[in-house]
Design a protein around this motif. Structure first.
Motif, PDB file in Angstrom:
ATOM      1  N   GLN A   1       0.848  -1.190   0.000  1.00  0.00           N
ATOM      2  CA  GLN A   1       0.000   0.000   0.000  1.00  0.00           C
ATOM      3  C   GLN A   1       0.886   1.243   0.000  1.00  0.00           C
ATOM      4  O   GLN A   1       1.846   1.343   0.758  1.00  0.00           O
ATOM      5  CB  GLN A   1      -0.882   0.000   1.243  1.00  0.00           C
ATOM      6  CG  GLN A   1      -1.846   1.163   1.277  1.00  0.00           C
ATOM      7  CD  GLN A   1      -3.003   0.921   2.221  1.00  0.00           C
ATOM      8  OE1 GLN A   1      -2.818   0.354   3.291  1.00  0.00           O
ATOM      9  NE2 GLN A   1      -4.184   1.343   1.840  1.00  0.00           N
ATOM     10  N   THR A   2       0.551   2.187  -0.840  1.00  0.00           N
ATOM     11  CA  THR A   2       1.306   3.450  -0.897  1.00  0.00           C
ATOM     12  C   THR A   2       0.384   4.600  -0.489  1.00  0.00           C
ATOM     13  O   THR A   2      -0.839   4.436  -0.421  1.00  0.00           O
ATOM     14  CB  THR A   2       1.790   3.716  -2.334  1.00  0.00           C
ATOM     15  OG1 THR A   2       0.624   3.787  -3.163  1.00  0.00           O
ATOM     16  CG2 THR A   2       2.724   2.631  -2.831  1.00  0.00           C
ATOM     17  N   ALA A   3       0.987   5.763  -0.290  1.00  0.00           N
ATOM     18  CA  ALA A   3       0.192   6.964   0.012  1.00  0.00           C
ATOM     19  C   ALA A   3      -0.780   7.223  -1.137  1.00  0.00           C
ATOM     20  O   ALA A   3      -1.944   7.590  -0.933  1.00  0.00           O
ATOM     21  CB  ALA A   3       1.116   8.156   0.203  1.00  0.00           C
ATOM     22  N   HIS A   4      -0.272   7.008  -2.346  1.00  0.00           N
ATOM     23  CA  HIS A   4      -1.063   7.247  -3.542  1.00  0.00           C
ATOM     24  C   HIS A   4      -2.367   6.441  -3.509  1.00  0.00           C
ATOM     25  O   HIS A   4      -3.445   6.948  -3.835  1.00  0.00           O
ATOM     26  CB  HIS A   4      -0.210   6.849  -4.748  1.00  0.00           C
ATOM     27  CG  HIS A   4      -0.839   7.165  -6.052  1.00  0.00           C
ATOM     28  ND1 HIS A   4      -1.019   8.447  -6.486  1.00  0.00           N
ATOM     29  CD2 HIS A   4      -1.356   6.355  -7.012  1.00  0.00           C
ATOM     30  CE1 HIS A   4      -1.613   8.426  -7.668  1.00  0.00           C
ATOM     31  NE2 HIS A   4      -1.826   7.174  -7.999  1.00  0.00           N
ATOM     32  N   GLU A   5      -2.260   5.180  -3.077  1.00  0.00           N
ATOM     33  CA  GLU A   5      -3.450   4.321  -3.019  1.00  0.00           C
ATOM     34  C   GLU A   5      -4.319   4.670  -1.815  1.00  0.00           C
ATOM     35  O   GLU A   5      -5.544   4.717  -1.901  1.00  0.00           O
ATOM     36  CB  GLU A   5      -3.009   2.850  -2.946  1.00  0.00           C
ATOM     37  CG  GLU A   5      -4.141   1.847  -3.158  1.00  0.00           C
ATOM     38  CD  GLU A   5      -5.024   1.598  -1.932  1.00  0.00           C
ATOM     39  OE1 GLU A   5      -6.149   1.090  -2.104  1.00  0.00           O
ATOM     40  OE2 GLU A   5      -4.605   1.917  -0.789  1.00  0.00           O
TER      41      GLU A   5
ATOM     42  N   PHE B   1       0.139  15.510  -1.442  1.00  0.00           N
ATOM     43  CA  PHE B   1       1.411  14.786  -1.502  1.00  0.00           C
ATOM     44  C   PHE B   1       1.215  13.396  -2.105  1.00  0.00           C
ATOM     45  O   PHE B   1       2.084  12.874  -2.804  1.00  0.00           O
ATOM     46  CB  PHE B   1       1.995  14.629  -0.090  1.00  0.00           C
ATOM     47  CG  PHE B   1       2.238  15.947   0.570  1.00  0.00           C
ATOM     48  CD1 PHE B   1       3.427  16.625   0.344  1.00  0.00           C
ATOM     49  CD2 PHE B   1       1.272  16.532   1.384  1.00  0.00           C
ATOM     50  CE1 PHE B   1       3.653  17.857   0.930  1.00  0.00           C
ATOM     51  CE2 PHE B   1       1.488  17.761   1.966  1.00  0.00           C
ATOM     52  CZ  PHE B   1       2.678  18.430   1.743  1.00  0.00           C
ATOM     53  N   ALA B   2       0.067  12.815  -1.811  1.00  0.00           N
ATOM     54  CA  ALA B   2      -0.176  11.421  -2.209  1.00  0.00           C
ATOM     55  C   ALA B   2      -0.487  11.296  -3.694  1.00  0.00           C
ATOM     56  O   ALA B   2      -0.225  10.262  -4.301  1.00  0.00           O
ATOM     57  CB  ALA B   2      -1.317  10.856  -1.374  1.00  0.00           C
ATOM     58  N   SER B   3      -1.027  12.326  -4.287  1.00  0.00           N
ATOM     59  CA  SER B   3      -1.469  12.162  -5.672  1.00  0.00           C
ATOM     60  C   SER B   3      -0.375  12.487  -6.688  1.00  0.00           C
ATOM     61  O   SER B   3      -0.433  12.048  -7.829  1.00  0.00           O
ATOM     62  CB  SER B   3      -2.734  12.971  -5.937  1.00  0.00           C
ATOM     63  OG  SER B   3      -2.627  14.214  -5.329  1.00  0.00           O
ATOM     64  N   GLU B   4       0.658  13.211  -6.261  1.00  0.00           N
ATOM     65  CA  GLU B   4       1.759  13.538  -7.188  1.00  0.00           C
ATOM     66  C   GLU B   4       2.800  12.399  -7.163  1.00  0.00           C
ATOM     67  O   GLU B   4       3.051  11.825  -6.099  1.00  0.00           O
ATOM     68  CB  GLU B   4       2.390  14.833  -6.688  1.00  0.00           C
ATOM     69  CG  GLU B   4       3.600  15.303  -7.427  1.00  0.00           C
ATOM     70  CD  GLU B   4       4.314  16.423  -6.647  1.00  0.00           C
ATOM     71  OE1 GLU B   4       3.667  17.131  -5.841  1.00  0.00           O
ATOM     72  OE2 GLU B   4       5.525  16.549  -6.843  1.00  0.00           O
TER      73      GLU B   4
END
Ligand code: MCU
Length: 423
Positions: free
Chosen positions: A280-284, A299-302
Motif C-alpha cells: 500500500q502506498t500513500a497514492h493508493e 502529496f499522495a497524488s503527485e
C-alpha cells in the motif's frame, strides 16, 4: 513545599494532552523561570526539494540542531504541528466542558463509561466499556489497555480492557466517510487541515484519559494505561500514542502504510524490493479511506510527492519516545509493507537511542499468519515483556528488535544524519 508540589500536579493535570512546549511554559511560569524559546519557522513543502531519504528528526525547520532534551521538547512540538498540518489534520484542544458517568455492572466485572463533550452549542456523548481483570495480580486501581474498536491481542493477566468504539466516533468505511461521525458534530470544519479519522479518534481517546485522570470512579490507574489496535486501528493506535503523552504503552499491530511503515520506503518497496512487493502506498491509501486530512492528498497524488514531506513515519513513532512502544508485524501480507515497516522502525529507534532508552521501543515481525490473529507462541513473550514493564511495573527485558524475513535494511542508505546523545 507540599503546596508547590500540589500546584505542579494540578498544572500537570490541566496540561493533559497539550503540546509539551505548552506544558513546559506553564511549569516554567509557575517556577518563575523565563519562557523557553522554540524556533518558529514554518515549512513550505510545496517548494521543498524531493528526497527519498528519511528526514532528520533532530534538525529544526530553521536548520538548527537538537542538542539537548529541552531542544527535543521544542522539536517534538514542531514535528507534532507538521503532522497535523500536512497529514493528519488538526487535533482540537480539550473539550470546553467534559462530563462523565460511570455505570458499574452489578456483578462487579466493570462498567460503562459515558462521556459528554461540548463545543459551543454542540454536545456529543459516547460510551466506552471497561472490563476489569479476570485474575487481578493486584487490587485496583487497575492498569488498562484501551482497545480501538476490538481487542486483537490476548488480554494480559491483571490488566483491564477499555474498548473505545472509534468507528462511530469518526467513520472509516470508504472515502464517503469524510466528516461523518460524532466527532464531526462537534468540529464540522471542512478546511484541508481538518481532522482525518485517525486524529479524530486520538481526540476522543484523550478525553477518556481526561476522565481517568480526574476521577477515581472507574477503578483505572491513569498512569498505567496503554493503547492497542490492529491494521487500520494500528495506525490509530500509533497516532493516539503519539498525540497524548499520558499513554504509558503504545501497541501497534500489523498497521502497514499509514502506521509503522514510512511513505517513502513503501514507494520504494512497491517498485524494487523483493522483486517489487505489492504494498500500500500513500497514492493508493487516499483513494481508499479518510484516515488522513484532505491536505495529505496533495502529496499522495503527485508522483514521489511524499518525498516533499518534512517528515515520515519514523518521526511519528518518535513522538511516542521515550514512552513504551511495541510494534508487532506479520510477514504474511505484502500489502502491509513488511520491508518498509521494518526499515522505518529501525530508523525510529534512533530517536529512542538519542533519548537514552532504546529498549523502550520494540519491533517484532513474525512469519505468515492470519491478519490480526496474534500468534501467541511466536510473539507472546515479547508482548508480555512490554505489558509487564509499562503496565504492571515489572522488571522485564524489552530488548526486542527482530524480523523473521530474509531481507536486510541498510540504514546508511536511507538517512544522512546521526542521532545526537541527549540522555
Ligand atoms: C492495514 O490496514 C488496512 C489497510 O490500510 C487497508 O488497505 C486494508 O483495506 O485494510 C487494512 C485493515 O484495516 O484491515 C482490517
Amino acid at each position: 513545599m507540599l503546596i508547590e508540589l500540589f500546584k505542579l500536579e494540578l498544572l500537570h493535570r490541566q496540561a493533559s494532552d497539550r503540546p509539551p512546549t505548552q506544558i513546559l511554559a506553564i511549569l516554567r511560569a509557575a517556577s518563575g523561570a523565563p519562557a523557553l524559546e522554540c524556533p518558529t519557522e514554518t515549512a513550505n513543502p510545496s517548494i521543498a526539494t524531493k528526497t527519498p531519504l528519511l528526514p532528520d528528526p533532530f534538525e529544526f525547520l530553521s536548520g538548527a540542531h537538537v542538542a539537548s532534551k529541552e531542544d527535543w521538547t521544542c522539536r517534538r512540538n514542531e514535528i507534532s504541528q507538521l503532522f497535523q498540518q500536512y497529514e493528519l489534520g488538526v487535533k482540537p484542544g480539550p473539550s470546553q466542558n467534559l462530563q462523565s458517568d460511570f455505570y458499574h455492572y452489578q456483578n462487579g466485572t466493570g462498567g460503562n463509561l459515558t462521556l459528554t463533550a461540548s463545543n459551543g452549542d454542540q454536545a456529543i456523548s459516547w460510551t466506552a466499556t471497561i472490563v476489569y481483570p479476570n485474575s487481578p495480580k493486584h487490587t485496583g486501581p487497575y492498569p488498562a489497555l484501551i482497545a480501538l474498536d476490538l481487542l486483537t491481542v490476548p488480554v494480559p493477566d491483571g490488566v483491564a480492557v477499555i474498548t473505545f468504539f472509534v468507528s462511530e466516533f469518526a467513520q472509516q468505511d470508504n472515502t464517503t466517510s469524510r466528516g461523518k461521525g460524532l466527532f464531526y458534530e462537534l468540529y464540522p470544519d471542512t478546511s484541508p487541515e481538518a481532522a482525518g479519522a485517525l486524529i479524530a479518534w486520538s481526540w476522543g481517546l484523550s478525553r477518556i484519559m481526561d476522565v481517568l485522570t480526574n476521577s477515581s470512579d472507574t477503578g483505572i490507574d491513569p498512569t498505567r494505561v496503554g493503547v492497542v489496535g490492529c491494521s487500520r486501528w494500528g495506525k490509530g493506535s500509533l497516532v493516539a500514542g503519539a498525540f497524548d503523552e499520558r499513554i504509558a504503552l503504545t501497541i501497534v499491530q500489523e498497521s502497514g502504510s499509514g502506521g509503522a511503515a514510512c511513505w517513502r520506503l513503501s514507494d520504494v518497496e512497491n517498485v524494487s524490493v523483493n522483486g517489487a512487493d505489492t504494498v500500500q502506498t500513500a497514492h493508493e491509501i487516499v483513494t481508499e479511506n479518510v484516515w488522513f486530512s484532505t491536505e495529505f492528498e496533495v502529496f499522495a497524488s503527485e508522483v514521489d510527492g511524499t518525498q516533499r514531506l518534512p517528515f515520515d513515519h519514523h518521526m511519528l513513532a518518535g513522538l511516542v519516545a521515550p514512552r513504551g512502544l511495541l510494534v508487532i508485524d506479520n510477514l504474511g501480507y505484502e500489502w502491509l509493507s513488511p520491508w518498509s515497516s521494518y526499515g522505518c522502525m529501525t530508523v525510529a529507534r534512533q530517536i529512542y537511542k538519542a533519548l537514552g532508552d532504546q529498549q523502550a521501543m520494540g519491533y517484532t515481525e513474525a512469519a505468515n499468519h492470519t491478519h490480526c490473529q496474534f500468534p501467541v507462541e511466536d510473539q507472546g513473550a515479547e508482548l508480555d515483556a512490554f505489558v509487564g514493564k509499562y503496565l504492571l511495573g515489572e522488571q522485564s527485558q524489552t530488548d526486542v528488535f527482530r524480523t523473521e524475513a530474509n531481507f536486510t535494511f541498510d540504514i546508511a542508505m536511507w538517512i544522512d544524519w546521526e542521532a545526537p546523545d541527549l540522555s
